[in-house]
Design an enzyme around this catalytic site. Structure first.
Site, PDB file in Angstrom:
ATOM      1  N   GLU A 420      -4.041  -6.822 -43.586  1.00 35.39           N
ATOM      2  CA  GLU A 420      -3.263  -5.346 -43.423  1.00 35.39           C
ATOM      3  C   GLU A 420      -1.756  -5.864 -42.449  1.00 35.39           C
ATOM      4  O   GLU A 420      -1.989  -6.168 -41.480  1.00 35.39           O
ATOM      5  CB  GLU A 420      -4.200  -4.617 -42.383  1.00 35.39           C
ATOM      6  N   LEU A 461      -6.125  -0.902 -46.392  1.00 31.36           N
ATOM      7  CA  LEU A 461      -6.967  -0.989 -45.066  1.00 31.36           C
ATOM      8  C   LEU A 461      -8.278  -0.905 -45.330  1.00 31.36           C
ATOM      9  O   LEU A 461      -8.959   0.110 -45.390  1.00 31.36           O
ATOM     10  CB  LEU A 461      -6.503   0.261 -44.073  1.00 31.36           C
ATOM     11  N   ALA A 462      -8.830  -2.312 -45.563  1.00 34.65           N
ATOM     12  CA  ALA A 462     -10.047  -2.321 -46.145  1.00 34.65           C
ATOM     13  C   ALA A 462     -10.324  -3.675 -46.139  1.00 34.65           C
ATOM     14  O   ALA A 462     -10.148  -4.597 -46.933  1.00 34.65           O
ATOM     15  CB  ALA A 462     -10.331  -1.855 -47.673  1.00 34.65           C
ATOM     16  N   GLU A 463     -11.179  -3.910 -45.278  1.00 32.36           N
ATOM     17  CA  GLU A 463     -11.557  -5.456 -44.779  1.00 32.36           C
ATOM     18  C   GLU A 463     -12.522  -6.113 -45.993  1.00 32.36           C
ATOM     19  O   GLU A 463     -12.228  -7.395 -46.303  1.00 32.36           O
ATOM     20  CB  GLU A 463     -12.276  -5.597 -43.420  1.00 32.36           C
ATOM     21  N   PHE A 486      -7.898  -7.320 -36.395  1.00 25.54           N
ATOM     22  CA  PHE A 486      -8.672  -7.640 -35.231  1.00 25.54           C
ATOM     23  C   PHE A 486     -10.356  -8.082 -35.500  1.00 25.54           C
ATOM     24  O   PHE A 486     -10.777  -7.598 -36.489  1.00 25.54           O
ATOM     25  CB  PHE A 486      -8.793  -6.606 -34.208  1.00 25.54           C
ATOM     26  N   ILE A 490     -13.930  -6.739 -38.303  1.00 22.28           N
ATOM     27  CA  ILE A 490     -14.415  -7.575 -39.346  1.00 22.28           C
ATOM     28  C   ILE A 490     -15.550  -7.122 -39.978  1.00 22.28           C
ATOM     29  O   ILE A 490     -15.915  -7.613 -41.167  1.00 22.28           O
ATOM     30  CB  ILE A 490     -14.552  -8.958 -38.663  1.00 22.28           C
ATOM     31  N   PRO A 492     -16.853  -4.581 -41.821  1.00 21.15           N
ATOM     32  CA  PRO A 492     -16.614  -4.023 -43.201  1.00 21.15           C
ATOM     33  C   PRO A 492     -16.727  -5.107 -44.226  1.00 21.15           C
ATOM     34  O   PRO A 492     -17.261  -5.142 -45.492  1.00 21.15           O
ATOM     35  CB  PRO A 492     -15.746  -3.130 -43.232  1.00 21.15           C
ATOM     36  N   HIS A 533     -10.760  -3.803 -29.022  1.00 22.02           N
ATOM     37  CA  HIS A 533      -9.941  -4.654 -29.265  1.00 22.02           C
ATOM     38  C   HIS A 533     -10.166  -6.021 -28.332  1.00 22.02           C
ATOM     39  O   HIS A 533      -9.271  -6.718 -28.378  1.00 22.02           O
ATOM     40  CB  HIS A 533      -8.518  -4.110 -28.904  1.00 22.02           C
TER      41      HIS A 533
END
Length: 733
Positions: A420, A461-463, A486, A490, A492, A533
């Site tokens: 991302e 936007l998809a881990e 970040f 992690i 997903p 974060h």
């Protein structure tokens, strides 16, 4: 006789005038019948307690045989799921090989007895190892297709190179190859299904998504899983797709659908989606009883659509075979299945000594001496000049990670970088007037500009998409270096990391590996990072066999360890502490393009004789600060060890120091309970008890989350004063 019954080239000689010849129809029936009889024989063996699990592909045979016949074994690529017996039988997996899986034989070519039956894998046939986790393989298929297209455009990248992972990767590719990704209709509820369709559609990838819709996900009917009860209606607006919805119990209609989809893919128009309505005449598995949730009328209606019965009636109706000939054919296949089962039952079981093989690469150890260029490079660093003209001035960790990526991408054309926001700008026309982003922390800045959008690009936007595609890239021989923005996000991707990335080599008994690098900014001390974060949680990942983990504390270590990770042959989780990216502590000159540090080699950052302090990451500078204060104010000489990598870790360095000092503290940023330090403390107490003069002491954060308000964050995370207090207390014990 135990031969592969058919392959995709059979139809080239037995198709007449666009119609299937009588011989083709006989071959299709033969494959379908043999698949069913292997299922039945396994069911018998399970009831005799000679095998330990059985899941059936009954009712799916016509659809699966059609898919295999439309494609090319050993040319195209296949990501099946556990019902796909007839598919892989048609591709060339033999009945004996299937029964070797069922008994868990040592000679089982799919996994060496490590996986359940019907978890397919065959390198010669390009069948990539299957897991029990439905849907995850769809993202692998997408990455596989991306890799095939990349090698086609850059064939020079396929060359073998000594001294890194490329020496051990067999690369095969064709310009018109197709990737088949198989899934049941229930699994289309998973997010990874939609993530795979997204990327395949956007990139016009040659992937055929094969949906085997038998109406049930174990006991859950399709209308509960799928709004409206039909997945084809939901996906119909994806662009660039060729869509087909067919009666999956009709092999000829299914074959034509797959042929049209394959033609669409081979022409470069985009992916295909073939949705077949099949039946499930048997229960989900022998651990299930469908009579508990399906009515008699429903089961009888399915039986009327049994593809085996329907195909047999067609052969009789069209005069292709007589009843006697069908009986003779079936008898020979019954015997073939029985003989194959007997051979497998007589096969030797796996040896206990084989258990640890292929947890990691057997070819390339990241701790090996050839990666130990640290001393040579450090000595020459003052006069070194970077190819990117960075000079020899001290650089931050962020700078030297970026420099390593630049160097390695120049050296190795197989590296792709994505995640991302990692690109400079996805809309390339903007680059003429904007500086470019290059990641939220700017660590990939300039890479897209230097190497182009084919090698550096943004992901959705998809881990799970990021890591799942990396598995597909890596099994094809490429080196994806991907970024999770970040650590806090992690999760997903956890399914892909734990069940796919780390397990690929072991579960396939060494046939497949996925040596991807996953870069992950981690940690707190940010002032305002707050709950989402600032997390640490490395101990969750060090618990996963097959995954190497690095956690550098300074610029030089980050550069050298990342280079080793990229050149290595194992999947690596590369933790980069956000607070350390641009800290004054740990800056170093650029060490040159071949600087590497072996994994599992700790560094003594401060020698001492009174006690040992083992730590890593952002606790290293804080431990040094506490140790300096302890010596100045209390006369305590603390030896500080920076582990640098957490799996493997340098036990010998720890043991040597503890034998010298007889007192030890283990410090980490993560929560103290169930943290990484607990394992080290337990091992020290177990193996070095006689050398200790005091209990092992641990330092970590409070057992809570990291708060936004700096006053709270400072109290939650371990500070130099906390470490100093522990040092004095341990001295006085």
């Amino acid at each position: 006789m135990d031969l592969a019954i058919s392959n995709a080239r059979v139809l080239e000689t037995i198709t007449l005038n666009g119609n299937l010849s009588p011989q083709a129809l006989i071959e299709i029936y033969r494959l379908m019948y043999l698949s069913r009889r292997i299922d039945d024989r396994e069911i018998l063996l399970k009831r005799q307690q000679k095998i330990f699990f059985q899941v059936s592909g009954a009712g799916h045979e016509a659809f699966q045989v059609a898919a295999a016949l439309a494609l090319r074994s050993g040319y195209d690529w296949f990501f099946p799921y556990y019902r796909d017996r007839a598919l892989v039988l048609t591709l060339g997996v033999t009945p004996t090989e299937m029964f070797l899986q069922a008994v868990g034989a040592g000679s089982d070519p799919a996994s060496g007895g490590r996986q359940m039956p019907t978890h397919w894998s065959s390198r010669p046939h390009h069948i990539v190892s299957t897991s029990s986790s439905t849907t995850t393989q769809l993202l692998h298929a997408v990455g596989c297709a991306e890799a095939g297209r990349y090698f086609t455009r850059h064939p020079e990248a396929a060359a073998k190179v000594a001294d890194d992972y490329r020496a051990y990767q067999e690369v095969e590719f064709h310009g018109d190859e197709v990737v088949l990704a198989c899934v049941g209709e229930g699994s289309t509820s998973q997010g990874e299904f939609w993530e795979a369709l997204n990327t395949a559609s956007n990139q016009r990838l040659p992937v055929i998504f094969m949906v085997e819709d038998n109406g049930y996900a174990i006991s859950v009917p399709v209308e509960v899983n799928t709004p409206g009860g039909n997945i084809s209606r939901l996906v119909a607006n994806f662009p660039n797709f060729h869509f087909e919805e067919v009666d999956g119990t009709d092999p000829e209609a299914s074959l034509r659908a797959f042929q049209r989809a394959a033609e669409h893919c081979r022409a470069g128009h985009g992916p295909g989606f073939v949705h077949g309505h099949v039946i499930r005449p048997y229960s989900h598995s022998l651990s299930d009883d469908d009579k508990l949730y399906r009515s008699t009328a429903e089961r009888e209606a399915d039986a009327m659509r049994d593809p085996l019965t329907r195909m047999q009636m067609r052969l009789l109706r069209e005069g292709i075979l007589t009843a006697e000939q069908i009986t003779e054919l079936e008898h020979s296949l019954d015997q073939e299945a029985a003989e194959a089962a007997d051979r497998a039952l007589a096969a030797p079981l796996p040896e206990i000594a084989s258990i640890p093989r292929y947890v990691y690469s057997e070819n390339l150890d990241p701790a090996r001496a050839s990666f130990a260029t640290e001393q040579v490079a450090t000595g020459a660093v003052a006069s070194a000049k970077s190819a990117s003209s960075k000079g020899s001035a001290p650089r931050t960790m962020a700078d030297l990670i970026n420099a390593c990526l630049l160097d390695e991408m120049r050296r190795d054309p197989r590296i792709v970088v994505y995640g991302e926001d990692v690109a400079d700008a996805s809309r390339e026309e903007a680059l003429s007037e904007v500086k470019g982003k290059g990641g939220v922390f700017k660590l990939t800045a300039g890479l897209q500009t230097a190497f182009g959008s084919e090698r550096v690009f943004n992901s959705p936007l998809a881990e799970a998409n990021i890591v799942g595609r990396a598995v597909g890239y890596a099994v094809r021989g490429m080196k994806p270096v991907v970024e999770i923005q970040f650590f806090d996000y992690i999760w997903p991707a956890m399914h892909q990391i734990r069940n796919e990335l780390a397990l690929m080599r072991w579960r396939s008994n060494g046939a497949w590996g996925a040596p991807a690098v996953v870069r992950v900014p981690i940690g707190g001390y940010l002032t305002g990072g707050a709950i989402y974060h600032s997390q640490s949680g490395e101990s969750i990942f060090t618990h996963i066999p097959g995954l190497r983990i690095a956690f550098p504390s300074n610029a030089l270590d980050a550069n050298g360890l990342l280079r080793t990770a990229i050149r290595g042959d194992d999947p690596v989780l590369f933790f980069e502490h956000k607070r350390l990216y641009r800290e004054t502590y740990g800056r170093a000159p650029y060490p040159g393009p071949d600087f590497a540090i072996p994994f599992g080699k700790a560094r003594i950052v401060r020698p001492g004789s009174h006690m040992t302090l083992v730590t890593y990451g952002a606790l290293v500078p804080r431990a040094l600060q506490a140790a300096q204060t302890a010596e100045r104010k209390h006369g305590i000489q603390v030896e500080v060890i920076d582990l640098r990598t957490l799996n493997p870790y340098d036990w010998e360095a720890i043991a040597t120091s503890v034998r010298k000092t007889s007192r030890v503290i283990v410090a980490h940023e993560d929560m103290i309970s169930w943290g990484y330090g607990a394992e080290l403390a337990a091992r020290i107490a177990d193996e070095l008890f006689e050398d200790l003069d005091a209990p092992v002491k641990r330092i970590g954060s409070m057992d809570t989350f990291v708060a936004y308000q700096p006053v709270l964050e400072d109290a939650i995370l371990p500070q130099p004063d906390d470490i100093l207090k522990a040092i004095v207390e341990l001295r006085d014990f």
